[in-house]
Design a protein around this motif. Sequence first.
Motif, short mmCIF file in Angstrom:
data_model
loop_
_atom_site.label_atom_id
_atom_site.label_comp_id
_atom_site.label_asym_id
_atom_site.label_seq_id
_atom_site.Cartn_x
_atom_site.Cartn_y
_atom_site.Cartn_z
N LYS A 170 0.82 -1.21 0.00
CA LYS A 170 0.00 0.00 0.00
C LYS A 170 0.85 1.26 0.00
N ASP A 171 2.13 1.16 0.40
CA ASP A 171 3.03 2.30 0.37
C ASP A 171 3.75 2.43 -0.97
N LEU A 172 3.61 1.44 -1.82
CA LEU A 172 4.31 1.44 -3.11
C LEU A 172 3.40 1.72 -4.29
N ARG A 213 6.43 5.03 -7.79
CA ARG A 213 7.71 5.29 -8.44
C ARG A 213 7.97 4.15 -9.41
N PRO A 214 7.68 4.36 -10.70
CA PRO A 214 7.83 3.27 -11.67
C PRO A 214 9.24 2.69 -11.63
N ASP A 215 9.28 1.37 -11.56
CA ASP A 215 10.57 0.67 -11.52
C ASP A 215 10.33 -0.77 -11.93
N PHE A 216 11.10 -1.25 -12.89
CA PHE A 216 10.90 -2.61 -13.39
C PHE A 216 11.19 -3.66 -12.32
N THR A 217 12.20 -3.42 -11.52
CA THR A 217 12.53 -4.38 -10.46
C THR A 217 11.42 -4.46 -9.43
N LEU A 268 -0.93 -16.23 -3.93
CA LEU A 268 -2.26 -16.55 -4.45
C LEU A 268 -2.26 -17.53 -5.61
N GLY A 269 -1.10 -17.84 -6.13
CA GLY A 269 -1.03 -18.78 -7.24
C GLY A 269 -0.54 -18.12 -8.50
N PRO A 270 0.03 -18.90 -9.42
CA PRO A 270 0.58 -18.33 -10.65
C PRO A 270 -0.50 -17.73 -11.53
N GLY A 271 -0.16 -16.63 -12.18
CA GLY A 271 -1.09 -15.99 -13.12
C GLY A 271 -2.03 -14.99 -12.50
N VAL A 272 -2.07 -14.88 -11.17
CA VAL A 272 -2.97 -13.91 -10.53
C VAL A 272 -2.53 -12.49 -10.84
N ALA A 273 -1.24 -12.22 -10.82
CA ALA A 273 -0.71 -10.89 -11.08
C ALA A 273 0.13 -10.92 -12.33
N GLN A 274 0.01 -9.87 -13.15
CA GLN A 274 0.79 -9.74 -14.37
C GLN A 274 1.28 -8.31 -14.48
N ALA A 275 2.55 -8.15 -14.85
CA ALA A 275 3.12 -6.82 -15.02
C ALA A 275 2.76 -6.28 -16.40
N ILE A 276 2.11 -5.11 -16.42
CA ILE A 276 1.79 -4.47 -17.70
C ILE A 276 3.02 -3.76 -18.25
N ASP A 277 3.71 -3.05 -17.38
CA ASP A 277 4.96 -2.39 -17.72
C ASP A 277 5.69 -2.09 -16.41
N GLY A 278 6.69 -1.23 -16.45
CA GLY A 278 7.43 -0.91 -15.25
C GLY A 278 6.67 -0.08 -14.24
N GLY A 279 5.48 0.42 -14.61
CA GLY A 279 4.73 1.25 -13.69
C GLY A 279 3.37 0.73 -13.31
N SER A 280 2.94 -0.43 -13.85
CA SER A 280 1.59 -0.94 -13.58
C SER A 280 1.61 -2.46 -13.48
N VAL A 281 0.75 -2.96 -12.58
CA VAL A 281 0.58 -4.40 -12.39
C VAL A 281 -0.92 -4.69 -12.36
N ARG A 282 -1.35 -5.65 -13.17
CA ARG A 282 -2.76 -6.05 -13.20
C ARG A 282 -2.95 -7.29 -12.34
N VAL A 283 -3.98 -7.25 -11.48
CA VAL A 283 -4.25 -8.35 -10.56
C VAL A 283 -5.70 -8.79 -10.74
N SER A 284 -5.91 -10.10 -10.83
CA SER A 284 -7.28 -10.64 -10.89
C SER A 284 -7.98 -10.36 -9.57
N ALA A 285 -9.29 -10.05 -9.63
CA ALA A 285 -10.03 -9.67 -8.43
C ALA A 285 -11.43 -10.26 -8.47
N PRO A 286 -12.04 -10.52 -7.30
CA PRO A 286 -13.41 -11.05 -7.25
C PRO A 286 -14.40 -10.04 -7.84
N LEU A 287 -15.53 -10.53 -8.34
CA LEU A 287 -16.56 -9.66 -8.89
C LEU A 287 -17.40 -9.02 -7.80
N ASP A 288 -17.60 -9.72 -6.70
CA ASP A 288 -18.38 -9.17 -5.60
C ASP A 288 -17.61 -8.05 -4.91
#
Length: 367
Positions: A24-26, A194-198, A211-231
């Motif tokens: 939450k701080d990043l 602070r965008p950073d690839f590492t 949470l298991g493989p494939g839940v999170a995917q890096a879009i680029d060095g500044g964004s990460v997409r995470v699967s989330a519940p619909l509710d």
Amino acid sequence: MQSVLIALCALLLSMGSAQAERLKDLVSIQGVRSNQLIGYGLVVGLSGSGDQTTQTPFTLQTFNNMLAQFGIKVPVGGGNVQLKNVAAVSIHADLPAFSRPGQTIDITVSSIGNAKSLRGGSLLMAPLKGIDGNVYAIAQGNLIVGGFDAEGRDGSRITVNAPSAGRIPGGASVERSVPSGFAQGNSLTMNLNRPDFTTAKHIVDQINELLGPGVAQAIDGGSVRVSAPLDSNQRVDYLSILENIEVKAGQAVAKIIINSRTGTIVIGQNVRVQPAAVTHGSLTVTITEDPIVSQPNALAGGETVVVPRSRVNAEQEATPMFKFGPGTTLDEIVRAVNQVGASPSDLMAILEALKQAGALQADLIVI
């Protein structure tokens, strides 16, 4: 299944590294943001420090329009009225995410005319609009002004801080909520502060490990997409788990920040210096005027004159040379500069020279 997953995540989170940072701080969640509001209104009740309506006719026009709403018509020629206790102001505020009608927000009120002070004034009801032109809040209340202004009859004047601006805590009531995309779709996007690839890779690895493989995917060095519940309720629980994950952030790019106005120098982590030898001395030239008076004898026919006499003195400090070895670290740089006794201005010149020589492995930023 969802409750079991949350319990498992909470157990694994308790084993995080103490050197890592909370997620939450990043990052911030895309779509969860504040919105800027702006408005215009009148502050009344000033003690003779309001706008001079001859120079700010819009103040009188606004005042007349307000009276017209209450059925009061200003007589023809009323433009000569002097309202010394009224000031036209601009109002701005930030509408936090998830704000609902009935909640209150803080507002800032600033004079836009020539009012000397807003101290003791009260803001009359004014709408606050968003970029789309819709009204999202209504502002009204008594101002808190931190500065003051005092003037004497002889023209002397003293001003502390800015008496032409003030704040009203909880001075606006939210009337409309801003639609949010938080509960839409089956995924959430986390934007790195602070965008950073590492750092992005560490976030993806940490979430997928929990949470298991494939839940999170890096879009680029500044964004990460995470699967989330619909509710939406489960999504809140889900994010409360994710934001407390401890992630080791990547190290920042080596930078040196120089503020030439204040003499502040900040040397960041990972700054390195290639082999170099540095010497920095200063030459001080002092010129003093010591005129003498030339006076003739008593029986001489001359005149008394002032003869100029100048003294020039040059002093140069014997500053020793210090040498930087290969891969010199930040601690060694600071230690060497302290031994020489260089001032901030001297250090600025040394760093700039090292950068020009190609020996400084860091970005040199002058602000």
